[in-house]
Motif scaffolding. Structure first.
Motif, PDB file in Angstrom:
ATOM      1  N   ARG A   1       2.499  16.845 -13.234  1.00 42.26           N
ATOM      2  CA  ARG A   1       2.532  18.279 -12.976  1.00 42.26           C
ATOM      3  C   ARG A   1       3.727  18.909 -13.703  1.00 42.26           C
ATOM      4  N   LYS A   2       4.882  18.259 -13.638  1.00 40.98           N
ATOM      5  CA  LYS A   2       6.066  18.769 -14.332  1.00 40.98           C
ATOM      6  C   LYS A   2       5.845  18.754 -15.843  1.00 40.98           C
ATOM      7  N   GLU A   3       5.211  17.694 -16.352  1.00 41.99           N
ATOM      8  CA  GLU A   3       4.915  17.617 -17.786  1.00 41.99           C
ATOM      9  C   GLU A   3       4.025  18.784 -18.210  1.00 41.99           C
ATOM     10  N   GLN A   4       3.000  19.066 -17.416  1.00 41.74           N
ATOM     11  CA  GLN A   4       2.087  20.163 -17.731  1.00 41.74           C
ATOM     12  C   GLN A   4       2.829  21.499 -17.709  1.00 41.74           C
ATOM     13  N   MET A   5       3.711  21.677 -16.737  1.00 43.57           N
ATOM     14  CA  MET A   5       4.490  22.911 -16.658  1.00 43.57           C
ATOM     15  C   MET A   5       5.373  23.063 -17.901  1.00 43.57           C
ATOM     16  N   LEU A   6       6.004  21.967 -18.324  1.00 40.98           N
ATOM     17  CA  LEU A   6       6.856  22.015 -19.516  1.00 40.98           C
ATOM     18  C   LEU A   6       6.039  22.284 -20.772  1.00 40.98           C
ATOM     19  N   GLN A   7       4.856  21.687 -20.862  1.00 37.69           N
ATOM     20  CA  GLN A   7       3.986  21.953 -22.013  1.00 37.69           C
ATOM     21  C   GLN A   7       3.557  23.419 -22.038  1.00 37.69           C
ATOM     22  N   ASP A   8       3.224  23.960 -20.876  1.00 38.26           N
ATOM     23  CA  ASP A   8       2.846  25.382 -20.799  1.00 38.26           C
ATOM     24  C   ASP A   8       4.018  26.269 -21.217  1.00 38.26           C
ATOM     25  N   ALA A   9       5.206  25.951 -20.722  1.00 39.16           N
ATOM     26  CA  ALA A   9       6.394  26.733 -21.090  1.00 39.16           C
ATOM     27  C   ALA A   9       6.656  26.619 -22.587  1.00 39.16           C
ATOM     28  N   ASN A  10       6.464  25.434 -23.138  1.00 38.66           N
ATOM     29  CA  ASN A  10       6.660  25.223 -24.572  1.00 38.66           C
ATOM     30  C   ASN A  10       5.672  26.059 -25.383  1.00 38.66           C
ATOM     31  N   MET A  11       4.422  26.076 -24.959  1.00 36.51           N
ATOM     32  CA  MET A  11       3.412  26.876 -25.659  1.00 36.51           C
ATOM     33  C   MET A  11       3.752  28.363 -25.579  1.00 36.51           C
ATOM     34  N   THR A  12       4.216  28.816 -24.430  1.00 42.22           N
ATOM     35  CA  THR A  12       4.601  30.216 -24.267  1.00 42.22           C
ATOM     36  C   THR A  12       5.751  30.558 -25.211  1.00 42.22           C
ATOM     37  N   LEU A  13       6.746  29.681 -25.293  1.00 44.97           N
ATOM     38  CA  LEU A  13       7.871  29.925 -26.186  1.00 44.97           C
ATOM     39  C   LEU A  13       7.439  29.917 -27.643  1.00 44.97           C
ATOM     40  N   LYS A  14       6.535  29.010 -28.017  1.00 46.14           N
ATOM     41  CA  LYS A  14       6.028  28.977 -29.392  1.00 46.14           C
ATOM     42  C   LYS A  14       5.292  30.277 -29.718  1.00 46.14           C
ATOM     43  N   ARG A  15       4.491  30.760 -28.775  1.00 47.59           N
ATOM     44  CA  ARG A  15       3.759  32.001 -28.971  1.00 47.59           C
ATOM     45  C   ARG A  15       4.731  33.171 -29.156  1.00 47.59           C
TER      46      ARG A  15
ATOM     47  N   SER B   1       0.831  -1.199   0.000  1.00 54.00           N
ATOM     48  CA  SER B   1       0.000   0.000   0.000  1.00 54.00           C
ATOM     49  C   SER B   1       0.868   1.254   0.000  1.00 54.00           C
ATOM     50  N   ARG B   2       1.878   1.267   0.826  1.00 53.49           N
ATOM     51  CA  ARG B   2       2.790   2.411   0.891  1.00 53.49           C
ATOM     52  C   ARG B   2       3.534   2.592  -0.433  1.00 53.49           C
ATOM     53  N   LYS B   3       3.985   1.475  -1.003  1.00 52.23           N
ATOM     54  CA  LYS B   3       4.695   1.523  -2.287  1.00 52.23           C
ATOM     55  C   LYS B   3       3.784   2.097  -3.367  1.00 52.23           C
ATOM     56  N   THR B   4       2.535   1.653  -3.409  1.00 57.06           N
ATOM     57  CA  THR B   4       1.580   2.159  -4.398  1.00 57.06           C
ATOM     58  C   THR B   4       1.367   3.653  -4.210  1.00 57.06           C
ATOM     59  N   GLN B   5       1.242   4.089  -2.970  1.00 63.43           N
ATOM     60  CA  GLN B   5       1.051   5.512  -2.691  1.00 63.43           C
ATOM     61  C   GLN B   5       2.247   6.331  -3.147  1.00 63.43           C
ATOM     62  N   VAL B   6       3.457   5.826  -2.893  1.00 56.70           N
ATOM     63  CA  VAL B   6       4.669   6.538  -3.310  1.00 56.70           C
ATOM     64  C   VAL B   6       4.700   6.646  -4.833  1.00 56.70           C
ATOM     65  N   LEU B   7       4.384   5.551  -5.536  1.00 53.72           N
ATOM     66  CA  LEU B   7       4.373   5.567  -7.001  1.00 53.72           C
ATOM     67  C   LEU B   7       3.320   6.535  -7.539  1.00 53.72           C
ATOM     68  N   LEU B   8       2.142   6.566  -6.929  1.00 50.61           N
ATOM     69  CA  LEU B   8       1.097   7.494  -7.356  1.00 50.61           C
ATOM     70  C   LEU B   8       1.525   8.948  -7.137  1.00 50.61           C
ATOM     71  N   ASP B   9       2.169   9.205  -5.994  1.00 44.08           N
ATOM     72  CA  ASP B   9       2.657  10.561  -5.723  1.00 44.08           C
ATOM     73  C   ASP B   9       3.703  10.977  -6.753  1.00 44.08           C
ATOM     74  N   GLU B  10       4.622  10.058  -7.070  1.00 40.92           N
ATOM     75  CA  GLU B  10       5.653  10.364  -8.068  1.00 40.92           C
ATOM     76  C   GLU B  10       5.015  10.615  -9.431  1.00 40.92           C
ATOM     77  N   MET B  11       4.002   9.822  -9.776  1.00 38.44           N
ATOM     78  CA  MET B  11       3.331   9.990 -11.058  1.00 38.44           C
ATOM     79  C   MET B  11       2.622  11.347 -11.124  1.00 38.44           C
ATOM     80  N   CYS B  12       1.986  11.740 -10.041  1.00 39.87           N
ATOM     81  CA  CYS B  12       1.336  13.052 -10.000  1.00 39.87           C
ATOM     82  C   CYS B  12       2.363  14.167 -10.165  1.00 39.87           C
ATOM     83  N   ASP B  13       3.515  14.037  -9.493  1.00 39.36           N
ATOM     84  CA  ASP B  13       4.575  15.039  -9.637  1.00 39.36           C
ATOM     85  C   ASP B  13       5.055  15.115 -11.081  1.00 39.36           C
ATOM     86  N   LEU B  14       5.242  13.957 -11.716  1.00 38.77           N
ATOM     87  CA  LEU B  14       5.706  13.936 -13.107  1.00 38.77           C
ATOM     88  C   LEU B  14       4.660  14.539 -14.042  1.00 38.77           C
TER      89      LEU B  14
END
Length: 159
Positions: free
Chosen positions: A79-93, A64-77
């Motif tokens: 969030r980082k992906e979304q931030m990078l996509q937003d930055a990419n869109m800003t640079l394209k604009r 259960s703890r391992k699953t929670q850690v993996l889910l937390d890491e996935m959420c962080d990734l």
């Protein structure tokens, strides 16, 4: 003699506490060995069932703890992906804005071309590599010089 009795009682209490803690440590060490799969021979079926149940419960908690850690890491990734996509869109604009600013409208471009030195258009932008294509060489189109003798002098117009 009164001062010795409280000191003796204190030592006895300390010794009893030490013996209790020592017995507790031995029980915990034995339990740890059992959890690691050691010293299982003296255990009864009931004790083995309890140990198996305890190990199963612990394993479920670990998973259960391992699953929670993996889910937390996935959420962080994500969030980082979304931030990078937003930055990419800003640079394209921004790049699009820079290109629009750098490219004048066709009327302005034509006026600028003919306002240069003596009506000569300014430097044209380089073409992409795929714009130019290699010409195939056909032997039948090669220039042929017939009847020319190497020892003869060249014609007057070549001299």
């Amino acid at each position: 003699m009164l001062s010795r009795r409280p000191a003796m009682r204190c030592r006895q209490n300390n010794y009893l506490e030490y013996m209790e803690l020592k017995a507790r440590v031995e029980v915990l060490q034995h339990s740890q060995r059992n959890l690691l799969g050691e010293d299982l021979a003296p255990l009864s079926t009931t004790e083995l069932d309890q140990l198996e149940s305890q190990v199963g419960k612990t394993l479920r908690q670990i998973r259960s703890r391992k699953t929670q850690v993996l889910l937390d890491e996935m959420c962080d990734l994500k969030r980082k992906e979304q931030m990078l996509q937003d930055a990419n869109m800003t640079l394209k604009r921004k790049l699009g804005e820079i290109q629009v600013e750098a490219t004048p409208d066709p009327q302005q471009q034509q006026q600028q071309m003919w306002q240069g030195d003596r009506g000569v258009p300014p430097h044209t932008p380089p073409q992409p590599e795929h714009f130019f294509q290699a010409l195939e060489c056909y032997p039948s189109l090669q220039p042929v010089f017939r009847g020319t003798d190497v020892n003869q002098p060249p014609p007057a117009w070549m001299a």
